[in-house]
Structure formats: structure tokens, C-alpha cells
Design a protein around this motif. Structure first.
Motif, short mmCIF file in Angstrom:
data_model
loop_
_atom_site.label_atom_id
_atom_site.label_comp_id
_atom_site.label_asym_id
_atom_site.label_seq_id
_atom_site.Cartn_x
_atom_site.Cartn_y
_atom_site.Cartn_z
N GLU A 189 49.68 41.02 55.34
CA GLU A 189 50.46 41.42 56.36
C GLU A 189 51.62 42.35 56.09
OE1 GLU A 189 51.99 38.41 53.96
OE2 GLU A 189 50.58 38.01 55.63
N ASP A 190 51.83 42.39 54.76
CA ASP A 190 52.80 43.28 54.06
C ASP A 190 52.19 44.67 54.28
OD1 ASP A 190 55.09 41.51 53.05
OD2 ASP A 190 53.49 40.75 51.90
N TYR A 191 50.99 44.75 53.71
CA TYR A 191 50.29 46.11 53.63
C TYR A 191 50.19 46.67 55.30
CZ TYR A 191 46.41 49.57 53.29
OH TYR A 191 45.88 50.54 53.50
N ASP A 192 49.69 45.66 56.28
CA ASP A 192 49.72 46.31 57.71
C ASP A 192 50.98 46.57 58.11
OD1 ASP A 192 48.26 46.17 60.52
OD2 ASP A 192 50.33 44.83 60.86
N PHE A 193 52.28 45.92 57.68
CA PHE A 193 53.62 46.35 57.88
C PHE A 193 53.94 47.60 57.46
CE2 PHE A 193 58.27 46.19 56.70
CZ PHE A 193 58.78 46.08 57.98
N VAL A 194 53.79 47.90 56.34
CA VAL A 194 53.99 49.06 55.56
C VAL A 194 53.11 50.30 56.36
CG1 VAL A 194 53.56 50.57 53.56
CG2 VAL A 194 54.50 48.12 53.33
N VAL A 195 52.06 50.24 56.57
CA VAL A 195 51.16 51.16 57.18
C VAL A 195 51.75 51.46 58.65
CG1 VAL A 195 49.13 51.77 58.30
CG2 VAL A 195 49.14 50.80 55.99
N ARG A 196 52.05 50.57 59.53
CA ARG A 196 52.54 50.45 60.73
C ARG A 196 54.09 51.34 60.77
NH1 ARG A 196 53.76 46.64 63.45
NH2 ARG A 196 53.20 44.82 61.79
N MET A 197 54.81 51.04 59.63
CA MET A 197 55.95 51.47 59.33
C MET A 197 55.84 53.22 59.17
SD MET A 197 59.05 49.91 59.09
CE MET A 197 59.90 50.20 57.77
N LEU A 198 54.86 53.45 58.44
CA LEU A 198 54.65 54.63 58.23
C LEU A 198 54.03 55.35 59.27
CD1 LEU A 198 52.94 54.35 54.43
CD2 LEU A 198 55.20 55.47 54.92
N SER A 199 53.25 54.73 60.06
CA SER A 199 52.75 55.48 61.12
C SER A 199 53.73 55.87 62.25
CB SER A 199 51.62 54.63 61.78
OG SER A 199 50.51 54.41 60.88
N SER A 200 54.70 54.98 62.39
CA SER A 200 55.94 55.25 63.29
C SER A 200 56.97 56.40 62.54
CB SER A 200 56.53 54.07 63.53
OG SER A 200 57.46 53.50 62.48
N GLY A 201 56.82 57.02 61.52
CA GLY A 201 57.46 57.88 61.07
C GLY A 201 58.40 57.47 60.06
N ALA A 202 58.32 56.47 59.52
CA ALA A 202 59.32 55.85 58.39
C ALA A 202 59.02 56.76 57.27
CB ALA A 202 59.03 54.42 58.42
N VAL A 203 59.87 57.08 56.33
CA VAL A 203 59.97 57.76 55.09
C VAL A 203 60.33 56.66 54.27
CG1 VAL A 203 60.99 59.48 53.91
CG2 VAL A 203 60.83 59.92 56.15
N GLY A 204 59.62 56.79 53.11
CA GLY A 204 59.62 55.85 51.97
C GLY A 204 59.37 56.58 50.55
N GLU A 205 59.85 55.90 49.56
CA GLU A 205 59.92 56.25 48.27
C GLU A 205 59.92 54.96 47.12
OE1 GLU A 205 63.14 59.36 45.73
OE2 GLU A 205 62.21 59.73 47.52
N ASN A 206 59.60 55.40 46.15
CA ASN A 206 59.66 54.40 44.89
C ASN A 206 60.45 54.60 43.82
OD1 ASN A 206 57.85 51.71 45.64
ND2 ASN A 206 56.24 53.24 46.01
N ILE A 207 61.27 53.68 43.30
CA ILE A 207 61.87 53.84 41.98
C ILE A 207 60.87 53.65 40.89
CG2 ILE A 207 64.04 53.23 40.63
CD1 ILE A 207 65.41 52.51 43.29
N PRO A 208 60.79 54.58 39.81
CA PRO A 208 60.22 54.31 38.75
C PRO A 208 60.60 53.36 37.64
CG PRO A 208 61.08 56.58 38.59
CD PRO A 208 61.55 56.11 39.87
N GLU A 209 61.08 52.36 38.08
CA GLU A 209 61.64 51.45 37.05
C GLU A 209 61.18 50.13 37.51
OE1 GLU A 209 66.02 51.31 37.36
OE2 GLU A 209 66.00 53.40 37.51
N VAL A 210 61.13 48.96 36.56
CA VAL A 210 60.83 47.55 36.97
C VAL A 210 62.16 47.02 37.45
CG1 VAL A 210 60.27 45.48 35.98
CG2 VAL A 210 58.83 47.62 35.17
N LEU A 211 62.20 46.41 38.74
CA LEU A 211 63.15 45.69 39.09
C LEU A 211 62.79 44.47 39.72
CD1 LEU A 211 64.84 48.68 41.23
CD2 LEU A 211 65.46 47.95 39.08
N VAL A 212 61.61 43.84 39.79
CA VAL A 212 61.09 42.49 39.91
C VAL A 212 60.04 42.38 39.05
CG1 VAL A 212 60.27 41.21 41.72
CG2 VAL A 212 61.90 42.80 42.36
N ARG A 213 60.47 40.92 38.53
CA ARG A 213 59.39 40.10 37.69
C ARG A 213 58.40 39.42 38.65
NH1 ARG A 213 60.70 36.99 32.82
NH2 ARG A 213 58.61 38.23 31.89
N TYR A 214 57.12 39.68 38.51
CA TYR A 214 56.15 39.13 39.49
C TYR A 214 55.45 37.71 38.40
CZ TYR A 214 51.67 38.31 41.87
OH TYR A 214 50.59 37.99 42.50
N ARG A 215 55.51 36.77 39.07
CA ARG A 215 55.20 35.58 38.43
C ARG A 215 53.60 35.41 38.64
NH1 ARG A 215 57.68 31.04 36.81
NH2 ARG A 215 59.32 31.79 38.00
#
Length: 279
Positions: A189-215
Motif C-alpha cells: 500500500e505504501d508503493y501504491d500511495f507514493v505512485v498516486r501522490m506522484l500521479s496527482s502532481g506531488a513533488v518529492g526528493e530524498n536526502i542522501p543520509e541514513v535517518l532511520v534504522r530498519y530492523r
């Protein structure tokens, strides 16, 4: 709790939890969000059904520690990650929403760094960052999962895979509502949400830093081999293809890779993921 940075906007943390989750993991995740250098205005924990005594004990402790900031929403069992996320979005009073998973650990400066970028670039509707995968038993780092940085790179990457590490996503409530919120898919559902955000015109960017540790636990690999997860994976990508967002080749390549993860023995599944899908 650290003092708020007056130059940064208020934000709401949204997290969901269900009865099968580890109480210690939930405690560490919540603690990491309440120790942010730029603290949240509210943290909304959405409970997907009844939690049980151990998880409730953790929830009660945070209610005691943060009575003015910690909000618990009770949902009926089986609401799913998307249903819980939509309930939190509706409840949130701030424009900025920070997503957090209940078993991961945020670095203390996570929210400050992401909101600094979104203030600096007000055209952004969502923002992510890199994650560090770590072994849950030893706490040792395994790998860094990087994502595309610029909006143009994100758009191209999103045709096949989620261009954001979903544990790091920050987004504007108004953009999420415009996109229709989360879907009813039980997985991906997260991937689907992101694609629909982008399809609706949302603008995104990623920070090239580790900010979360994934277990990383044994159940991570088992979920990749789960039939329901595989079916949802394919269904989401089929919907994206049918919407005209991606090509048939964009649908086919990740689908074949996912099917390979599903049918291959575990000894090969881990190697395939490490070589091709972790990047």
C-alpha cells in the motif's frame, strides 16, 4: 524531550500497530520518535484491533510519559496499514505528517533534517531518506538502502519500485488528501500511495543520509515468500500499469523478480534480494 526549533513547522507522527508485533520493538520505535531534536506536536498510534497485555503496557507507559502529545486511536481488527494510515491522516492537525513503522528506529535528527529540507524547498510535497538495515538480534549494521534523490529520478524509478524507503516518508496532508489517501490493498500500500501522490502532481526528493534504522528479522524474508504479499505486489503493479503510469516492461520485470523470490528456496532468495532488490 528536546525543545522545539521555532524555525521549523509543527508535524504529526503517524504509526500503526497490531497484536502480533514485538512490544520491545514498539517501545524502541516510540522512544526514538519522542527523542527527536525537533519534537512532534502529536504522535498518533493507530491500533489495528486489540493489542494484548504486553503491547498495552508499552502504550500505557507512553500515555503516562507524554499525556499531551501521545494519542491512541482504536480501529477494528483487520483495518490494515492503509486503513490505519487514513485514520491518522484524518485525525492529524498539522500539514506535515511523518510516517514511522512500529519496529524501526529513527535517528534523533531525522525529523529536523527532513523538515529543514521541506522548508527550504516549499515545492516539495514529500521527502524521504536512506535507511540502514540492521540485524535485530545483534544490532549490527547489514547494509544501507539508498533511493533516488531528485524528483526526476524518483519519477523514473517509481515506474517499477517504490522510490522512497517508506519508513522515512514525510508528506503534506493536503497532498495526501488530493491523492485520495491510502488504498485498500493489504500489501504494498505504501508503493501504491507514493505512485498516486506522484500521479496527482506531488513533488518529492530524498536526502542522501541514513535517518532511520530498519530492523531485519527472519520474518522479513518470510514475508517476501508469502503468497498474499506476492499477490498484492503483482496487483499493485498491474493497477499502476493499467493506469498508464508505467509500461508493460515496467510491470513485467519486478513481477518476475518477485515470483522468483516466491518460488526459489530460502538459500537463494536471500542472495537474490541482496544482489538485485536491496539497491
Amino acid at each position: 524531550m528536546a525543545e522545539k526549533n521555532a524555525n521549523l513547522p509543527k508535524y504529526t507522527v503517524c504509526m500503526s500497530v497490531y497484536s502480533g508485533e514485538n512490544p520491545h520493538f514498539l517501545q524502541e520505535s516510540l522512544d526514538s520518535m519522542f527523542r527527536q531534536t525537533h519534537p512532534c506536536s502529536e504522535l498518533i498510534l493507530v491500533c489495528d484491533g486489540q493489542l494484548g497485555d504486553e503491547l498495552n503496557s508499552v502504550v500505557d507507559e507512553f500515555k503516562r510519559l507524554y499525556p499531551d502529545t501521545f494519542t491512541v486511536l482504536q480501529m477494528k481488527s483487520g483495518s490494515g496499514v492503509g486503513g490505519c494510515a487514513n485514520a491518522a491522516i484524518k485525525r492529524a492537525k498539522t500539514e506535515y505528517i511523518v510516517k514511522m513503522d512500529s519496529d524501526d528506529i529513527a535517528l534523533e535528527n531525522r525529523c529536523q533534517r527532513q523538515l529543514e529540507l521541506m522548508v527550504k524547498k516549499p515545492q516539495l510535497d514529500m521527502c524521504g531518506a536512506f535507511i540502514e538495515e540492521f540485524d535485530s538480534d545483534s544490532s549490527q549494521a547489514i547494509a544501507i538502502k539508498r533511493t533516488p534523490l531528485t524528483h526526476r529520478e524518483i519519477l523514473e524509478y517509481s515506474k517499477r519500485r517504490n522510490p522512497f524507503n517508506n519508513q522515512t516518508l514525510v508528506y503534506k496532508k493536503s497532498a495526501a488528501i488530493k491523492a485520495g489517501g491510502y488504498s485498500k490493498f493489504r500489501r504494498c500500500e505504501d508503493y501504491d500511495f507514493v505512485v498516486r501522490m506522484l500521479s496527482s502532481g506531488a513533488v518529492g526528493e530524498n536526502i542522501p543520509e541514513v535517518l532511520v534504522r530498519y530492523r531485519v528479522t527472519q520474518s522479513n524474508l518470510e514475508r517476501r515468500k508469502n503468497f498474499n504479499n506476492t499477490r498484492s505486489f503483482i496487483s499493485v503493479r498491474w493497477r499502476i500499469f493499467r493506469s498508464g503510469y508505467s509500461s508493460f516492461v515496467d510491470f513485467l520485470i519486478p513481477t518476475v523478480a518477485q515470483l522468483a523470490l516466491f518460488v526459489l528456496p530460502k538459500s537463494l532468495t536471500g542472495k537474490l534480494y541482496n544482489k538485485f532488490l536491496r539497491k
